[in-house]
Write an enzyme that holds these catalytic residues in place. Structure first.
Site, PDB file in Angstrom:
ATOM      1  N   GLU A 167      -1.298  -1.547  -4.684  1.00  0.00           N
ATOM      2  CA  GLU A 167      -2.546  -0.789  -4.785  1.00  0.00           C
ATOM      3  C   GLU A 167      -2.266   0.478  -5.563  1.00  0.00           C
ATOM      4  O   GLU A 167      -1.339   1.221  -5.243  1.00  0.00           O
ATOM      5  CB  GLU A 167      -3.098  -0.453  -3.402  1.00  0.00           C
ATOM      6  CG  GLU A 167      -4.424   0.310  -3.481  1.00  0.00           C
ATOM      7  CD  GLU A 167      -5.044   0.545  -2.122  1.00  0.00           C
ATOM      8  OE1 GLU A 167      -5.589  -0.425  -1.559  1.00  0.00           O
ATOM      9  OE2 GLU A 167      -4.966   1.689  -1.626  1.00  0.00           O
ATOM     10  N   ASP A 216       0.883  -1.168   0.000  1.00  0.00           N
ATOM     11  CA  ASP A 216       0.000   0.000   0.000  1.00  0.00           C
ATOM     12  C   ASP A 216       0.915   1.210   0.000  1.00  0.00           C
ATOM     13  O   ASP A 216       1.427   1.604   1.060  1.00  0.00           O
ATOM     14  CB  ASP A 216      -0.898  -0.028   1.240  1.00  0.00           C
ATOM     15  CG  ASP A 216      -1.808   1.184   1.312  1.00  0.00           C
ATOM     16  OD1 ASP A 216      -2.335   1.593   0.269  1.00  0.00           O
ATOM     17  OD2 ASP A 216      -1.981   1.730   2.421  1.00  0.00           O
ATOM     18  N   ASP A 235      -2.489   1.191   7.161  1.00  0.00           N
ATOM     19  CA  ASP A 235      -1.662   0.917   5.984  1.00  0.00           C
ATOM     20  C   ASP A 235      -1.207  -0.540   5.955  1.00  0.00           C
ATOM     21  O   ASP A 235      -1.085  -1.141   4.892  1.00  0.00           O
ATOM     22  CB  ASP A 235      -0.433   1.839   5.991  1.00  0.00           C
ATOM     23  CG  ASP A 235      -0.824   3.285   6.239  1.00  0.00           C
ATOM     24  OD1 ASP A 235      -1.010   4.018   5.259  1.00  0.00           O
ATOM     25  OD2 ASP A 235      -0.962   3.652   7.417  1.00  0.00           O
TER      26      ASP A 235
END
Length: 215
Positions: free
Chosen positions: A66, A7, A139
């Site tokens: 992502e 992420d 996160d």
């Protein structure tokens, strides 16, 4: 199959390494890399150094990232893009195939709803991986969810399907779970974000915050 989910972010970059062992998915390691300071270049260098350590220790076979879906904050979008560039460079250095997924795709794969709130993603990650607590900061949970999403897509559609397209990610068989309904049932008792009713056996999940994970 061992995958590194990321992420991306400059201030906080979540990472997670998951491994599929037969019908089970096991977390080999996960965490969040923090950087701070006024100068961007040293922070990017620090992020790269920490991620190289993760790659050296866990030796993943694939990388799932992502990608920024939309974000009204230009500064956030820029730093996420810079961090993503570091991740892509390291993937190329290590010969890893990269698959990218939007936040709705990740949420769909993990919760069964592309509009699930971040709290629900955390609860489902905990339930699916059998963790003792919801991973923090968010996160870290997001990175675990990205890795789960990739394993789901790869398991459903076979090699080369991890570009974010292909079969619907809601089916749970690829993760060694029964079905999305079963996943939701496992998380519902401890999830304040999941509401069930007579006309809504699958639960209703609230509206997500704009954009992806906090950076």
């Amino acid at each position: 199959m061992r995958v590194l989910g990321v992420d991306p972010g400059l201030g906080r970059c979540g990472w997670a390494v998951l491994e599929r062992r037969g019908g089970r998915v096991v977390a080999a390691g996960y965490g969040t890399i923090h950087t701070d300071g006024e100068q961007v270049a040293p922070r990017l260098a620090a992020l790269a150094a920490r991620l190289r350590e993760v790659l050296a220790v866990h030796r993943p076979q694939a990388l799932a990232l992502e990608r920024l879906f939309f974000n009204a904050n230009v500064r956030t979008a820029m730093t996420v893009g810079q961090a993503s560039g570091v991740v892509l460079l390291l993937a190329a250095e290590h010969g890893l195939e990269v698959s990218t997924y939007t936040p709705p795709q990740v949420k769909q794969a993990v919760t069964g709803s592309g509009s699930a709130p971040k709290e629900q993603v955390g609860y489902m990650v905990k339930a699916l991986l059998g963790l003792a607590a919801v991973p923090t900061p968010p996160d870290t949970a997001d990175a675990l969810a990205v890795a789960l999403c990739h394993l789901n897509h790869a398991g459903l559609a076979g090699p080369g399907a991890g570009n974010g397209a292909g079969a619907g990610a809601a089916a749970g068989s690829a993760l060694g779970a029964a079905s999305t309904a079963d996943w939701l049932a496992r998380a519902a008792p401890t999830s304040p974000g999941l509401r069930r009713g007579p006309g809504n056996p699958g639960g209703t999940i609230g509206t997500p915050p704009a954009g992806g994970a906090g950076r």
